[in-house]
Design an enzyme around this catalytic site. Structure first.
Site, PDB file in Angstrom:
ATOM      1  N   LEU A  79       0.829  -1.206   0.000  1.00  0.00           N
ATOM      2  CA  LEU A  79       0.000   0.000   0.000  1.00  0.00           C
ATOM      3  C   LEU A  79       0.868   1.263   0.000  1.00  0.00           C
ATOM      4  CD1 LEU A  79      -2.440  -1.502   2.611  1.00  0.00           C
ATOM      5  CD2 LEU A  79      -2.976  -1.080   0.204  1.00  0.00           C
ATOM      6  N   PRO A  80       0.299   2.406  -0.415  1.00  0.00           N
ATOM      7  CA  PRO A  80       1.128   3.591  -0.653  1.00  0.00           C
ATOM      8  C   PRO A  80       1.563   4.366   0.580  1.00  0.00           C
ATOM      9  CG  PRO A  80      -1.155   4.048  -1.210  1.00  0.00           C
ATOM     10  CD  PRO A  80      -1.070   2.577  -0.923  1.00  0.00           C
ATOM     11  N   THR A 113       5.954   0.529   2.613  1.00  0.00           N
ATOM     12  CA  THR A 113       6.976   1.365   3.234  1.00  0.00           C
ATOM     13  C   THR A 113       6.278   2.512   3.955  1.00  0.00           C
ATOM     14  OG1 THR A 113       8.654   0.811   1.588  1.00  0.00           O
ATOM     15  CG2 THR A 113       8.992   2.826   2.838  1.00  0.00           C
ATOM     16  N   LYS A 192      14.607  -0.065   6.223  1.00  0.00           N
ATOM     17  CA  LYS A 192      14.243   0.425   4.888  1.00  0.00           C
ATOM     18  C   LYS A 192      14.360   1.945   4.826  1.00  0.00           C
ATOM     19  CE  LYS A 192      12.554   0.639   0.740  1.00  0.00           C
ATOM     20  NZ  LYS A 192      11.130   0.502   0.415  1.00  0.00           N
TER      21      LYS A 192
END
EC number: 1.1.1.31
Length: 328
Positions: A79-80, A113, A192
């Protein structure tokens, strides 16, 4: 589901068929047992239809994450942003948790992320609502081509036994040697964010160096060859040199069309500056990086373009679109 076995025969749910999710979901469907069912959920009808019409294998669609939870054993989300993750998991009417009974034995593989704190907040709600469920934060790195090729890197946070259980599933989307347990819950996302930040900081330095070389009259290919044979080498100098014609497959070769946009790059950079603030880590580049991306999303040279289009802020109009930094 041991780490040496292939992906288990189960019902798989995949939520999010965007730039990264489309390729990831494709590889899952192609590499899980042919007898396994896969159910996808995507708000964008054209992306959903394209996936279902082009990917071979047993496929169904779901109207909501709740439906995915009701029908699936293994649930992967791509997902964004954090808000989307929270809605997908926590919406009381349509969210994943709304479709789980308290004793559900689900495996949630959350590959978005987002901020580590946001993920930990979702994890807490999952643990409260479904104590028997298992959850990993597992953001990926590599970009859109590796997502389609199934060669992503996974940076994972969570219990080691759950990581081992999930490895055969992640191996459908990433290289087996690049499935890395980074620590406990949230560690995958922190890793990340640090990686992304270092990559973009080095890219800014590459932009400055290449622009200086061009102004001096150096051949950009020769300059980049020397950088890559010397201590200035970085991932972007190898794969994404910002000067068109230097790297055949760089976004510059496509005039910075498509790919990971500056708006998304601004978001992931802000995640890192926020993380540094949260843990009390000293930062010098953070405010500069925030400023560059704030200018990029407002500039017609970069807005809605691939993130490495920020080279234009350095190379065009004598850099007048950039600010000045004062060191006290």
């Amino acid at each position: 589901m041991g780490s040496t076995a292939g992906p288990p025969d189960a019902t798989y749910g995949f939520i999010g068929l965007g730039n990264m999710g489309f390729g990831m979901a494709k590889n899952v469907r192609q590499k899980i047992p042919s007898s396994s069912k896969m159910i996808v959920c995507e708000l964008n009808k054209s992306a959903r239809d394209e996936f279902c019409n082009t990917i071979e294998g047993t496929l169904e669609t779901a109207e909501s994450p709740k439906e995915i939870a009701e029908k699936c054993d293994i649930i992967i989300s791509s997902l964004p942003n954090a808000k989307a993750v929270e809605i997908v998991y926590l919406d009381p009417s349509t969210g994943l948790l709304a479709g789980c009974s308290k004793d559900s034995k689900k495996l949630f593989l959350e590959t978005s992320t987002i901020e580590a704190t946001a993920s930990l907040g979702v994890l807490k709600k999952v643990q409260e609502a479904v104590p028997s469920a298992e959850f990993l934060d597992a953001p990926v790195s590599g970009g859109i081509p590796p997502a389609h090729a199934g060669t992503l890197t996974f940076m994972v946070g969570g219990p080691e036994d759950v990581f081992e259980k999930a490895k055969p599933i992640m191996s459908t989307m990433g290289k087996a040697e690049n499935l890395i347990l980074c620590g406990g819950s949230g560690a995958g996302l922190a890793t990340k964010q640090i990686n992304n930040y270092i990559a973009y900081c080095s890219y800014v330095a590459l932009c400055e160096g290449m622009n200086t070389g061009l102004k001096f009259g150096l051949d950009p290919k020769t300059l980049n060859n020397v950088i890559n044979a010397s201590s200035g080498q970085c991932w972007n100098s190898i794969h994404m040199n910002p000067v068109k014609g230097v790297c055949a497959n760089s976004s510059a070769s496509r005039d910075f069309k498509g790919g990971f946009k500056v708006e998304l790059a601004q978001g992931v950079t802000r995640q890192m500056t926020k993380l540094m603030e949260e843990v009390g880590a000293k930062s010098m580049f953070g405010p500069v990086m925030d400023d560059i991306w704030a200018r990029a999303v407002e500039s017609p040279m970069c807005r809605e373009q691939e993130s490495r289009s920020i080279f234009r802020l350095f190379a065009e109009e004598n850099g007048s679109s950039l600010g000045k930094v004062k060191v006290e």
